[in-house]
Design a protein around this motif. Sequence first.
Motif, PDB file in Angstrom:
ATOM      1  N   UNK A 123       0.951  -1.262   0.012  1.00 31.44           N
ATOM      2  CA  UNK A 123       0.018  -0.028   0.051  1.00 31.44           C
ATOM      3  C   UNK A 123       0.819   1.331  -0.124  1.00 31.44           C
ATOM      4  N   UNK A 124       1.800   1.341   0.522  1.00 33.29           N
ATOM      5  CA  UNK A 124       2.760   2.504   0.592  1.00 33.29           C
ATOM      6  C   UNK A 124       3.506   2.694  -0.735  1.00 33.29           C
ATOM      7  N   UNK A 125       3.508   1.765  -1.467  1.00 35.64           N
ATOM      8  CA  UNK A 125       3.999   2.122  -3.040  1.00 35.64           C
ATOM      9  C   UNK A 125       3.133   2.342  -3.642  1.00 35.64           C
ATOM     10  N   UNK A 126       2.873   3.593  -4.216  1.00 38.37           N
ATOM     11  CA  UNK A 126       1.970   4.262  -5.080  1.00 38.37           C
ATOM     12  C   UNK A 126       0.489   3.521  -5.043  1.00 38.37           C
ATOM     13  N   UNK A 127       0.129   3.644  -3.572  1.00 39.61           N
ATOM     14  CA  UNK A 127      -1.189   3.200  -3.202  1.00 39.61           C
ATOM     15  C   UNK A 127      -1.503   1.736  -3.817  1.00 39.61           C
ATOM     16  N   UNK A 128      -0.539   1.009  -3.689  1.00 39.92           N
ATOM     17  CA  UNK A 128      -0.659  -0.461  -4.166  1.00 39.92           C
ATOM     18  C   UNK A 128      -0.253  -1.021  -5.446  1.00 39.92           C
ATOM     19  N   UNK A 129       0.286   0.153  -6.238  1.00 35.60           N
ATOM     20  CA  UNK A 129       0.767  -0.219  -7.457  1.00 35.60           C
ATOM     21  C   UNK A 129      -0.293  -0.707  -8.368  1.00 35.60           C
ATOM     22  N   UNK A 130       0.198  -1.498  -9.565  1.00 33.17           N
ATOM     23  CA  UNK A 130      -0.884  -1.929 -10.298  1.00 33.17           C
ATOM     24  C   UNK A 130      -1.433  -3.202  -9.708  1.00 33.17           C
ATOM     25  N   UNK A 131      -2.575  -3.807 -10.663  1.00 33.53           N
ATOM     26  CA  UNK A 131      -3.239  -5.076 -10.459  1.00 33.53           C
ATOM     27  C   UNK A 131      -2.418  -6.183 -10.518  1.00 33.53           C
ATOM     28  N   UNK A 132      -2.518  -7.118  -9.763  1.00 31.57           N
ATOM     29  CA  UNK A 132      -1.797  -8.324  -9.574  1.00 31.57           C
ATOM     30  C   UNK A 132      -2.654  -9.044 -10.864  1.00 31.57           C
ATOM     31  N   UNK A 133      -1.477  -9.845 -11.564  1.00 28.05           N
ATOM     32  CA  UNK A 133      -2.139 -10.679 -12.519  1.00 28.05           C
ATOM     33  C   UNK A 133      -1.297 -11.849 -12.658  1.00 28.05           C
ATOM     34  N   UNK A 134      -1.794 -13.126 -12.662  1.00 26.15           N
ATOM     35  CA  UNK A 134      -0.910 -14.392 -12.821  1.00 26.15           C
ATOM     36  C   UNK A 134      -0.249 -14.225 -14.298  1.00 26.15           C
ATOM     37  N   UNK A 135      -0.955 -13.742 -15.413  1.00 26.92           N
ATOM     38  CA  UNK A 135       0.233 -13.521 -16.548  1.00 26.92           C
ATOM     39  C   UNK A 135      -0.085 -12.205 -16.726  1.00 26.92           C
TER      40      UNK A 135
END
Length: 192
Positions: A123-135
């Motif tokens: 959360x501390x990095x760019x409000x969570x960064x990008x979406x997690x994706x398996x691929x």
Amino acid sequence: MRSTTLRLGVAALVALSLTACGSDDDGDTSDEHAGSDHSASSDGEDHSGHVMNEPDATPANELTDADLREGTFTLLDTAPPGSDAVAGDVWVAENSDGTTVTVALTGLAADTDYMLHLHDAKCEVDNGGGHFAFDPAGSDQPPNEVHLAFTSDANGAGTATVTNPQKVGDAAKSIVVHPAELMDNRLACANF
């Protein structure tokens, strides 16, 4: 025919009005999922049939045969005004069935649709960064991503559980909640 055309028109307007999950610290809005229809029906299914809430599923924190991680939601600087009372928890369980994620939140706006996505940064990095994706090169929809959705009750509380047949491992680091109508406003985030 008219009903179908109307539904398609509304879906297209919703898709065009939604932006991806927020902005970076410079105020630039990410276009990570522009054009994606992230809206959900009240039964937790998006318009393309992806299940984002399984009300009858065993919550992640009640699975006895799983590795469990948990976290507590904190407000983000992009939270819409009036969100100060939002609080909640997330549980992420991994077992032979894959990954089960359960969220429980309070202090939300009453009778409002919310979307949640696993993210690839704390959360501390760019409000969570990008979406997690398996691929990362794959679709921005389940099952390649883990999405949850619910409609808060009259008291502003909501919960959702979803299971994905794959294990997220350590690559997913947080979960972010958004008001479904304001996808560019990241409301709260929880590390797990």
